[in-house]
Write an enzyme that holds these catalytic residues in place. Sequence first.
Site, short mmCIF file in Angstrom:
data_model
loop_
_atom_site.label_atom_id
_atom_site.label_comp_id
_atom_site.label_asym_id
_atom_site.label_seq_id
_atom_site.Cartn_x
_atom_site.Cartn_y
_atom_site.Cartn_z
N TRP A 130 23.71 -74.80 96.45
CA TRP A 130 23.01 -73.63 95.90
C TRP A 130 22.09 -73.08 97.00
O TRP A 130 21.32 -73.85 97.59
CB TRP A 130 22.20 -74.10 94.68
CG TRP A 130 21.48 -73.02 93.95
CD1 TRP A 130 21.97 -71.81 93.55
CD2 TRP A 130 20.13 -73.07 93.49
NE1 TRP A 130 21.01 -71.11 92.88
CE2 TRP A 130 19.87 -71.86 92.82
CE3 TRP A 130 19.10 -74.02 93.56
CZ2 TRP A 130 18.64 -71.56 92.25
CZ3 TRP A 130 17.89 -73.74 92.99
CH2 TRP A 130 17.65 -72.53 92.33
N ASP A 211 20.36 -82.85 91.08
CA ASP A 211 20.05 -81.55 90.47
C ASP A 211 20.92 -81.47 89.21
O ASP A 211 22.15 -81.47 89.29
CB ASP A 211 20.37 -80.42 91.45
CG ASP A 211 19.90 -79.07 90.91
OD1 ASP A 211 19.53 -78.99 89.73
OD2 ASP A 211 19.92 -78.08 91.68
N LYS A 246 19.84 -73.29 81.13
CA LYS A 246 21.20 -72.95 80.69
C LYS A 246 21.53 -73.61 79.35
O LYS A 246 22.02 -72.96 78.45
CB LYS A 246 22.24 -73.38 81.72
CG LYS A 246 21.77 -73.38 83.15
CD LYS A 246 21.82 -72.03 83.83
CE LYS A 246 21.05 -72.10 85.14
NZ LYS A 246 21.17 -70.97 86.02
C1 LMR Z 1 22.40 -69.15 89.99
O1 LMR Z 1 22.78 -69.93 90.87
O2 LMR Z 1 22.88 -68.03 89.85
C2 LMR Z 1 21.33 -69.60 89.03
O3 LMR Z 1 20.99 -70.91 89.27
C3 LMR Z 1 20.17 -68.69 88.98
C4 LMR Z 1 19.33 -68.69 90.22
O4 LMR Z 1 18.13 -68.88 90.11
O5 LMR Z 1 19.87 -68.50 91.31
#
Ligand code: LMR
Length: 395
Positions: A130, A211, A246
């Site tokens: 992420w 996570d 979520k």
């Molecule tokens: C995402 O990856 O789209 C979500 O986890 C929201 C975010 O905060 O980026």
Amino acid sequence: MLQALQQLPPDPILGLSAACRADPNPHKVDLTIGIYMDEQGLCPVFDAVQIAQRALIEEETSKAYLAAAGDESFNTGLQRLVLGADSAALLEGRVTSIQTPGGCGALRIGAEIVHAAAPNAKVWVSDPTWPVHIPLLGSVGLEFHSYRYYDAASHGVNFDGMVEDLKNAVAGDVVLLHGCCHNPCGADLTLAQWEVIAELAEKQGFTPFIDFAYQGLGDGLEEDAAGLRLLVSRLPEVIVAASCSKNLGLYRERVGAAIFVCNDAASARAILSQAQSAARRVYSMPPAHGALLAGRVLSDDRLGGIWRTELVAMCQRINGLRSELRAALEARCGGDYAFIEREKGMFSFLGLSAAQAVRLREEHSVYMLDSSRINVAGVNAGNIDYIAESVAKVL
Ligand code: LMR
């Protein structure tokens, strides 16, 4: 002083979601940010949360600060949800947690604790991960290494590469793992692979930092926690960043917790004091509303039952959309999109280049990240053909 600062480029996720909102094309499709959307394209409030909220508003008598660690019934409920009510670590009193502003707050508090315990710790992150992980954990001063994870050619986990790389992680290092529904690729570890990671952690001595933002959106609440629970059952220490954005739909309320599985109860008490002190430095006190709602849902059998039924329906809809999207893409584009059906949770890569992703938004108003990560929950009966047709046009 302020004048010295330059304007930054937009956030890679929030910026694209804002661009989609501003797009006047009536056919536009937002597959950017990870938000569950129903058939009407709305992000709904769970019925169980609505019921809890009505009761809370009726009964609430104070807006004084919560305790530094947050709401007790929320913390207890979330520990049980994540670790399992029968978790040996819980029963032995070696788990502690602190309520945080969302999963991001939990990642930050976890990072603060890692830095306090081992300032030179390296954090091993999956490639890809992420995009916010690195700035979020890096702002504490931690250093990063990546381990191989997603194999674009096979649309699956490069497990041999992952294991090979993690053989370089040592005691005092932290390995950041996605508990389920990997963000951004949707490719998860099998239970047998979690076993191998547990053995590796035992042998090498690194600490897993999990996570866990999507519990219940892959295969179900219990199934999605199986890998995490396996690590907790085998290792003396595990850190978890849990989020209720979520699975309880509490995105804007910012509800999460940093959960620390410690070696013993004395260490758990010490870590709680450290986490409280870290929170005090960063944001002082956690927000109340969402955690009080989650605490009610998690501690009340009737509300919990309503919520679990709603969550199962949400998960089934996402999995149904995965099958429908696979079929639509195969029909329009040819090729093999079976991986979309195999992957879990909200996200998958479509396997497009950044140039193709840009063309999709500029020429067709279909918005996804440049990596071609899509939010599968943004697909619905009204846009699925348009998405597949548009993808076919840029291929
Ligand atoms: C995402 O990856 O789209 C979500 O986890 C929201 C975010 O905060 O980026």
